[in-house]
Scaffold this motif. Structure first.
Motif, PDB file in Angstrom:
ATOM      1  N   VAL A  72       0.842  -1.205   0.000  1.00 35.93           N
ATOM      2  CA  VAL A  72       0.000   0.000   0.000  1.00 35.93           C
ATOM      3  C   VAL A  72       0.873   1.250   0.000  1.00 35.93           C
ATOM      4  CG1 VAL A  72      -1.714   1.322   1.306  1.00 35.93           C
ATOM      5  CG2 VAL A  72      -1.913  -1.170   1.137  1.00 35.93           C
ATOM      6  N   LYS A 126       3.704   1.681  -1.242  1.00 37.47           N
ATOM      7  CA  LYS A 126       4.337   1.848  -2.554  1.00 37.47           C
ATOM      8  C   LYS A 126       3.321   2.079  -3.664  1.00 37.47           C
ATOM      9  CE  LYS A 126       8.257  -1.122  -1.312  1.00 37.47           C
ATOM     10  NZ  LYS A 126       8.891  -2.453  -1.526  1.00 37.47           N
ATOM     11  N   ASN A 127       2.041   2.226  -3.304  1.00 39.22           N
ATOM     12  CA  ASN A 127       0.968   2.411  -4.293  1.00 39.22           C
ATOM     13  C   ASN A 127       0.965   1.294  -5.345  1.00 39.22           C
ATOM     14  OD1 ASN A 127      -0.074   4.939  -3.268  1.00 39.22           O
ATOM     15  ND2 ASN A 127       1.811   5.891  -4.054  1.00 39.22           N
ATOM     16  N   THR A 128       1.217   0.073  -4.901  1.00 41.69           N
ATOM     17  CA  THR A 128       1.278  -1.069  -5.813  1.00 41.69           C
ATOM     18  C   THR A 128      -0.088  -1.350  -6.421  1.00 41.69           C
ATOM     19  OG1 THR A 128       3.013  -2.019  -4.429  1.00 41.69           O
ATOM     20  CG2 THR A 128       1.964  -3.485  -6.030  1.00 41.69           C
ATOM     21  N   ARG A 129      -0.104  -1.601  -7.709  1.00 43.42           N
ATOM     22  CA  ARG A 129      -1.347  -1.953  -8.395  1.00 43.42           C
ATOM     23  C   ARG A 129      -1.351  -3.445  -8.729  1.00 43.42           C
ATOM     24  NH1 ARG A 129      -4.106   2.638  -9.618  1.00 43.42           N
ATOM     25  NH2 ARG A 129      -2.878   4.560  -9.360  1.00 43.42           N
ATOM     26  N   SER A 186      -5.367  -0.051  -7.285  1.00 47.37           N
ATOM     27  CA  SER A 186      -4.424  -0.310  -6.206  1.00 47.37           C
ATOM     28  C   SER A 186      -4.788  -1.579  -5.437  1.00 47.37           C
ATOM     29  CB  SER A 186      -4.397   0.868  -5.233  1.00 47.37           C
ATOM     30  OG  SER A 186      -3.967   2.047  -5.889  1.00 47.37           O
ATOM     31  N   THR A 200      -0.840   6.942   7.182  1.00 48.89           N
ATOM     32  CA  THR A 200      -1.000   5.695   6.434  1.00 48.89           C
ATOM     33  C   THR A 200      -2.382   5.111   6.641  1.00 48.89           C
ATOM     34  OG1 THR A 200       1.359   5.237   6.658  1.00 48.89           O
ATOM     35  CG2 THR A 200      -0.050   3.393   6.035  1.00 48.89           C
ATOM     36  N   LYS A 240      -4.850   6.729   4.399  1.00 43.98           N
ATOM     37  CA  LYS A 240      -4.671   6.273   3.017  1.00 43.98           C
ATOM     38  C   LYS A 240      -5.381   4.946   2.762  1.00 43.98           C
ATOM     39  CE  LYS A 240      -0.890   5.543  -0.284  1.00 43.98           C
ATOM     40  NZ  LYS A 240       0.585   5.542  -0.443  1.00 43.98           N
ATOM     41  N   ASN A 294      -8.219   5.891  -0.169  1.00 43.23           N
ATOM     42  CA  ASN A 294      -7.911   5.393  -1.506  1.00 43.23           C
ATOM     43  C   ASN A 294      -8.939   4.397  -2.030  1.00 43.23           C
ATOM     44  OD1 ASN A 294      -5.659   6.969  -1.368  1.00 43.23           O
ATOM     45  ND2 ASN A 294      -4.163   5.326  -1.632  1.00 43.23           N
TER      46      ASN A 294
END
Length: 372
Positions: A159, A161-164, A179, A222, A225, A229
Motif C-alpha cells: 500500500v 508503494k501504491n502497488t497496483r 491499487s 498511512t 490512506k 484510496n
C-alpha cells in the motif's frame, strides 16, 4: 328416611358441581397468558445491538428459546460506535455492541456491575483463490497450519508503494490497474472498520498497541490512506460483503469481514459461497468481542442466557459466532462440509485493540482526512 337421604345426595351433587365450576374458572384465569414454556406471563426486554446480530435475534428459534425463559427479547440495530456515544440507552435493558472497547465505554458510563461476552468473531478477509495465488507468489500470503494468512506488514508495504494489481509478478488472473487494497466499511460509522484500524495501527506502530498521542500521529497518515484510496465505503459491514457475494472478484477482490458473516453463509448452504471463494486471516488479527452491558436486571438475565443456555449458544454458532463452547462452532463447521476448510479452528496471531479513547482519537483523525 329414603327421602332425606335423596335430598342430602342432591345437595352434595350441587355443591360438587359448583366447586368444579369455580376451580375450572380459576384454572382458566391462571392459564391466561401462559406460554408454551409454562410461563404465566412473558416479560418484554428491549435491547440495542450491533446490526450484524439483528438476524440472530429475529430468528424464530432464538425467540422460542428466550420464550422458554418467559422473555420476549426485542432489539433495535445500531452501529457500535453509535451505541457507545449517541444512542439514548435509557429506553433499553441492555446494550450489545460488537467490540470490547465500546462495551467498556458503556460499562463505565452506566456504572454497570458486569458485562458478558457471549460471542466473538475474528476479523477475516473474504477473497478468491486466484487472488490468494497471486498474493502467495508476491510473498504476502502464506499458510499457517490449517488456514491461510495475509502478512499485514508486507501488505502495508504494498500500500505504501501504491502497488497496483497488474504490477504484481506473474499476475494474469486479476490484472486490474487499481491499487492493491482491502475493501472495508466507513471508519466514521462502522465497527468492522474500527477493528481494521486496530490491526493496521498495531503493525504500523512496530507491532505494539498504540498508546499515546505521538504514536497516534505517526500511524494516522498511512491509516487514512487505507480508507480514502478506496473511494466510497459502506456504513454497514453487510454492504461490502454483499458486493463480494454478488459481483465477485471484479469489484471486490478482498473485503474485510467478520468471520461470522462467511461462516453463516457457509452454513446456509444456499450457494452464495461459490467454489472459487475462500477466507484468509490478517496476521495479526483481532477478535470482535460482542459485549453485552446490562442496564436493567432483565438485561442481566439476557446476558446470562446468551452465555450459558445450550440452545442459544448452539444457535449463535449456526450464525457463525464463536461462543464459550468451542464444540458448537466445530459442529457447525463439520456440518458445513469441505467448503468450510479455509475457516480456522484455532487462531494464534491475535492482538488486542487499543483502548476506547485511543481508538476514537484514531478514527476521528482519519475522519478528518476525509474533509481535507
Amino acid at each position: 328416611m329414603r327421602r332425606w337421604l335423596g335430598i342430602a345426595l342432591a345437595v352434595v351433587l350441587v355443591v360438587g358441581v359448583a366447586v368444579v365450576a369455580v376451580l375450572g374458572r380459576n384454572r382458566g384465569n391462571d392459564d391466561r397468558g401462559t406460554t408454551a414454556g409454562g410461563c404465566r406471563s412473558t416479560t418484554t426486554v428491549r435491547g440495542v445491538v450491533g446490526s450484524e446480530k439483528s438476524a440472530f435475534f429475529a430468528d424464530q428459534r432464538v425467540k422460542d428459546a428466550f420464550a422458554t425463559h418467559c422473555l420476549d427479547v426485542q432489539v433495535d440495530p445500531a452501529g457500535s460506535r453509535e451505541i457507545a456515544t449517541t444512542v439514548n440507552l435509557d429506553q433499553y435493558a441492555f446494550a450489545f455492541p460488537s467490540s470490547a472497547p465500546a462495551g467498556e465505554k458503556i460499562q463505565r458510563l452506566r456504572k454497570a456491575g458486569r458485562v458478558y461476552t457471549p460471542f466473538t468473531s475474528p476479523m477475516a478477509i473474504a477473497t478468491f483463490t486466484p487472488i490468494v495465488e497471486v498474493l502467495t507468489r508476491a510473498g504476502v500470503v502464506h499458510k499457517s497450519g490449517s488456514y491461510t494468512v495475509l502478512d499485514m506488514e508486507k501488505y502495508l508495504d504494498l500500500v505504501a508503494k501504491n502497488t497496483r494489481w497488474n504490477a504484481l509478478p506473474g499476475n494474469t488472473a486479476y490484472a486490474a490497474r487499481k491499487s492493491v487494497l482491502i475493501s472495508t466499511t466507513d471508519p466514521r460509522s462502522s465497527n468492522s472498520a474500527a477493528m481494521y484500524t486496530s490491526i493496521a495501527s498495531y503493525v504500523l506502530n512496530g507491532n505494539d498497541v498504540v498508546q499515546n498521542a505521538a504514536q497516534e500521529r505517526n500511524v494516522v497518515p498511512t491509516m487514512a490512506k487505507l480508507f480514502l484510496n478506496q473511494g466510497y465505503t459502506d456504513s454497514s459491514s453487510e454492504g461490502p460483503f454483499e458486493d463480494y457475494l454478488a459481483t465477485g472478484m471484479s469489484k471486490t477482490p478482498m473485503v474485510m469481514v467478520y468471520e461470522a458473516q462467511y461462516v453463516d453463509r457457509l452454513n446456509r448452504k444456499d450457494g452464495s459461497i461459490r467454489p472459487d471463494m475462500t477466507l484468509i486471516y490478517p496476521s495479526p488479527t483481532v477478535l470482535s468481542k460482542h459485549t453485552l452491558v446490562p442496564l436493567r436486571p432483565t438485561g442481566n438475565q439476557v446476558g446470562q442466557l446468551l452465555t450459558s443456555d445450550p440452545t442459544l449458544t448452539g444457535l449463535a454458532a449456526t450464525f457463525g459466532f464463536r461462543t464459550a463452547t468451542p464444540k458448537a462452532f466445530d459442529t457447525v463447521l463439520t456440518k458445513a462440509g469441505p467448503p468450510a476448510a479455509p475457516v480456522a479452528r484455532d487462531l494464534v496471531d491475535v492482538v488486542d485493540p487499543p483502548t476506547y479513547e485511543t481508538l476514537e482519537r484514531l478514527l476521528t483523525a482519519i475522519a478528518g482526512a476525509y474533509d481535507r
